[in-house]
Motif scaffolding. Structure first.
Motif, PDB file in Angstrom:
ATOM      1  N   VAL A 179       0.853  -1.186   0.000  1.00 34.34           N
ATOM      2  CA  VAL A 179       0.000   0.000   0.000  1.00 34.34           C
ATOM      3  C   VAL A 179       0.891   1.238   0.000  1.00 34.34           C
ATOM      4  N   PHE A 180       0.589   2.195  -0.899  1.00 32.83           N
ATOM      5  CA  PHE A 180       1.343   3.444  -0.994  1.00 32.83           C
ATOM      6  C   PHE A 180       0.378   4.618  -0.904  1.00 32.83           C
ATOM      7  N   GLY A 181       0.757   5.608  -0.144  1.00 31.87           N
ATOM      8  CA  GLY A 181      -0.061   6.813  -0.001  1.00 31.87           C
ATOM      9  C   GLY A 181       0.631   8.018  -0.592  1.00 31.87           C
ATOM     10  N   VAL A 182      -0.141   8.858  -1.308  1.00 35.78           N
ATOM     11  CA  VAL A 182       0.383  10.110  -1.872  1.00 35.78           C
ATOM     12  C   VAL A 182      -0.578  11.242  -1.511  1.00 35.78           C
ATOM     13  N   GLU A 219      -8.705  10.115   1.628  1.00 38.42           N
ATOM     14  CA  GLU A 219      -8.734  10.985   2.801  1.00 38.42           C
ATOM     15  C   GLU A 219      -8.626  12.428   2.324  1.00 38.42           C
ATOM     16  N   PRO A 220      -8.943  13.401   3.150  1.00 36.02           N
ATOM     17  CA  PRO A 220      -8.889  14.803   2.708  1.00 36.02           C
ATOM     18  C   PRO A 220      -7.515  15.217   2.177  1.00 36.02           C
ATOM     19  N   ASN A 221      -6.456  14.634   2.725  1.00 39.86           N
ATOM     20  CA  ASN A 221      -5.113  15.031   2.312  1.00 39.86           C
ATOM     21  C   ASN A 221      -4.312  13.906   1.671  1.00 39.86           C
ATOM     22  N   ALA A 222      -4.933  12.743   1.437  1.00 42.12           N
ATOM     23  CA  ALA A 222      -4.164  11.600   0.931  1.00 42.12           C
ATOM     24  C   ALA A 222      -5.039  10.656   0.116  1.00 42.12           C
ATOM     25  N   VAL A 223      -4.375   9.985  -0.835  1.00 43.38           N
ATOM     26  CA  VAL A 223      -4.989   8.910  -1.606  1.00 43.38           C
ATOM     27  C   VAL A 223      -4.079   7.687  -1.474  1.00 43.38           C
ATOM     28  N   TYR A 224      -4.668   6.529  -1.169  1.00 48.20           N
ATOM     29  CA  TYR A 224      -3.888   5.313  -0.958  1.00 48.20           C
ATOM     30  C   TYR A 224      -4.158   4.321  -2.084  1.00 48.20           C
ATOM     31  N   TYR A 225      -3.077   3.666  -2.519  1.00 47.64           N
ATOM     32  CA  TYR A 225      -3.148   2.728  -3.634  1.00 47.64           C
ATOM     33  C   TYR A 225      -2.727   1.332  -3.170  1.00 47.64           C
ATOM     34  N   ASP A 226      -3.538   0.350  -3.516  1.00 47.05           N
ATOM     35  CA  ASP A 226      -3.146  -1.056  -3.351  1.00 47.05           C
ATOM     36  C   ASP A 226      -2.361  -1.473  -4.580  1.00 47.05           C
ATOM     37  N   VAL A 227      -1.149  -1.959  -4.363  1.00 45.05           N
ATOM     38  CA  VAL A 227      -0.322  -2.446  -5.465  1.00 45.05           C
ATOM     39  C   VAL A 227      -0.097  -3.937  -5.248  1.00 45.05           C
ATOM     40  N   ARG A 228      -0.539  -4.749  -6.193  1.00 41.51           N
ATOM     41  CA  ARG A 228      -0.483  -6.209  -6.060  1.00 41.51           C
ATOM     42  C   ARG A 228       0.317  -6.770  -7.220  1.00 41.51           C
ATOM     43  N   VAL A 229       1.465  -7.341  -6.884  1.00 38.49           N
ATOM     44  CA  VAL A 229       2.404  -7.829  -7.898  1.00 38.49           C
ATOM     45  C   VAL A 229       2.574  -9.339  -7.753  1.00 38.49           C
ATOM     46  N   TRP A 230       2.411 -10.066  -8.862  1.00 34.59           N
ATOM     47  CA  TRP A 230       2.567 -11.517  -8.846  1.00 34.59           C
ATOM     48  C   TRP A 230       4.020 -11.897  -9.137  1.00 34.59           C
ATOM     49  N   PRO A 259       1.627  12.797   1.222  1.00 34.73           N
ATOM     50  CA  PRO A 259       0.508  13.491   1.882  1.00 34.73           C
ATOM     51  C   PRO A 259       1.016  14.580   2.829  1.00 34.73           C
ATOM     52  N   GLU A 260       0.313  15.705   2.843  1.00 39.05           N
ATOM     53  CA  GLU A 260       0.661  16.779   3.762  1.00 39.05           C
ATOM     54  C   GLU A 260       0.081  16.474   5.137  1.00 39.05           C
ATOM     55  N   ARG A 261       0.827  16.828   6.148  1.00 36.78           N
ATOM     56  CA  ARG A 261       0.340  16.646   7.516  1.00 36.78           C
ATOM     57  C   ARG A 261      -0.514  17.823   7.930  1.00 36.78           C
ATOM     58  N   TRP A 262      -1.691  17.528   8.423  1.00 41.99           N
ATOM     59  CA  TRP A 262      -2.593  18.577   8.878  1.00 41.99           C
ATOM     60  C   TRP A 262      -2.650  18.554  10.396  1.00 41.99           C
ATOM     61  N   LEU A 263      -2.685  19.735  10.945  1.00 45.74           N
ATOM     62  CA  LEU A 263      -2.862  19.875  12.385  1.00 45.74           C
ATOM     63  C   LEU A 263      -4.110  20.685  12.636  1.00 45.74           C
TER      64      LEU A 263
END
Length: 269
Positions: A179-182, A219-230, A259-263
């Protein structure tokens, strides 16, 4: 008892039993040598006959134990010990030891069940009892695993035959899930293209198998990707580390940001 009496007793003992003891010792040494050579011969013949390599260590251990017991009985006969009585005593002792070592008997039975039903084979990558490794040998009482960092793990067959075992390489192929988040400000198509480039250039990824790049979480500040490699089971960690490292390089190259960190601050009053 004076010194002369002791000397006489020792001399008589040597005269009566010295030859037998020497003969038994010679027989034991020669017998051990023959058993060693015979074990190597049996092992080579089983390999040439293409006997299941899962069964080979088990059978070899069983034959070696039986030959050693026969050797001990022969040496006892040379010493003049009544072998019938010896066998009876050995049987009674075996019963007592068996009752005391019920766990070992369970491990023996577990080894037989593993060899019959074959939930895994020598060379398979499995996860069992909290350990992951390749099966090196299935012995009478234990199964040997070799972990990726080259440690040998000894697992009792009883627990393996009754507990849960994950045969990672049982199907011949394995999927590496990551899983990778950007940051949410990055283009979806640009991010997926960067990930696809890494997957396509991964040397251990299967070329004839479709790999997945899926959006799994927003998420408001992030998108997560499932990467599945055989890949093949032996290449699991090589694939995992290659993709992780080159995803970072590709993101840096294409300007894809993390992703930017929000406080979130709440002011009271």
């Amino acid at each position: 008892m004076n010194l002369e009496s002791i000397k006489t007793a020792v001399f008589l003992a040597i005269s009566n039993y010295g030859g037998k003891i020497l003969l038994a010792l010679i027989a034991f040494i020669i017998g051990r040598f023959i058993i060693g050579r015979l074990s190597k011969f049996i092992s080579a013949r089983m390999t040439q006959s293409k006997i299941d390599r899962d069964v080979q260590p088990f059978l070899l251990s069983l034959v070696t134990v039986m030959l050693n017991v026969m050797l001990l009985l022969s040496c006892a006969g040379i010493l003049g010990i009544e072998t019938t009585s010896f066998v009876a005593v050995l049987g009674a002792a075996g019963l007592a030891v068996g009752l005391a070592l019920q766990g070992s008997l369970a491990n023996f039975a577990g080894g037989v069940l593993i060899l019959i039903f074959k939930p895994f084979r020598v060379g398979d990558l499995i996860n069992a009892q909290g350990f992951t490794g390749h099966v090196e040998a299935i012995q009478i009482f234990n199964t040997l695993l070799v972990t990726p960092d080259n440690k040998t793990i000894i697992l009792p067959n009883g627990a393996l035959s009754t507990g849960s075992v994950t045969n990672i390489s049982g199907k011949g192929l394995i999927r590496v899930d990551m899983v990778f988040g950007v940051g949410s400000q990055n283009s979806l198509d640009k991010t997926k293209s960067a990930i696809q480039t890494v997957v396509d250039t991964c040397p251990t990824a299967l070329k004839d198998k479709a790999h997945d790049i899926l959006v799994t979480k927003l998420e408001p500040n992030a998108v997560y990707y499932d990467v599945r490699v055989w890949t093949h089971p032996d290449n699991y960690w090589d694939t995992y580390y290659y993709v992780n490292e080159h995803i970072k390089r590709q993101f840096d190259l294409t300007g894809i940001e993390a992703p930017e960190r929000w406080l979130h601050v709440v002011q009271k009053g």
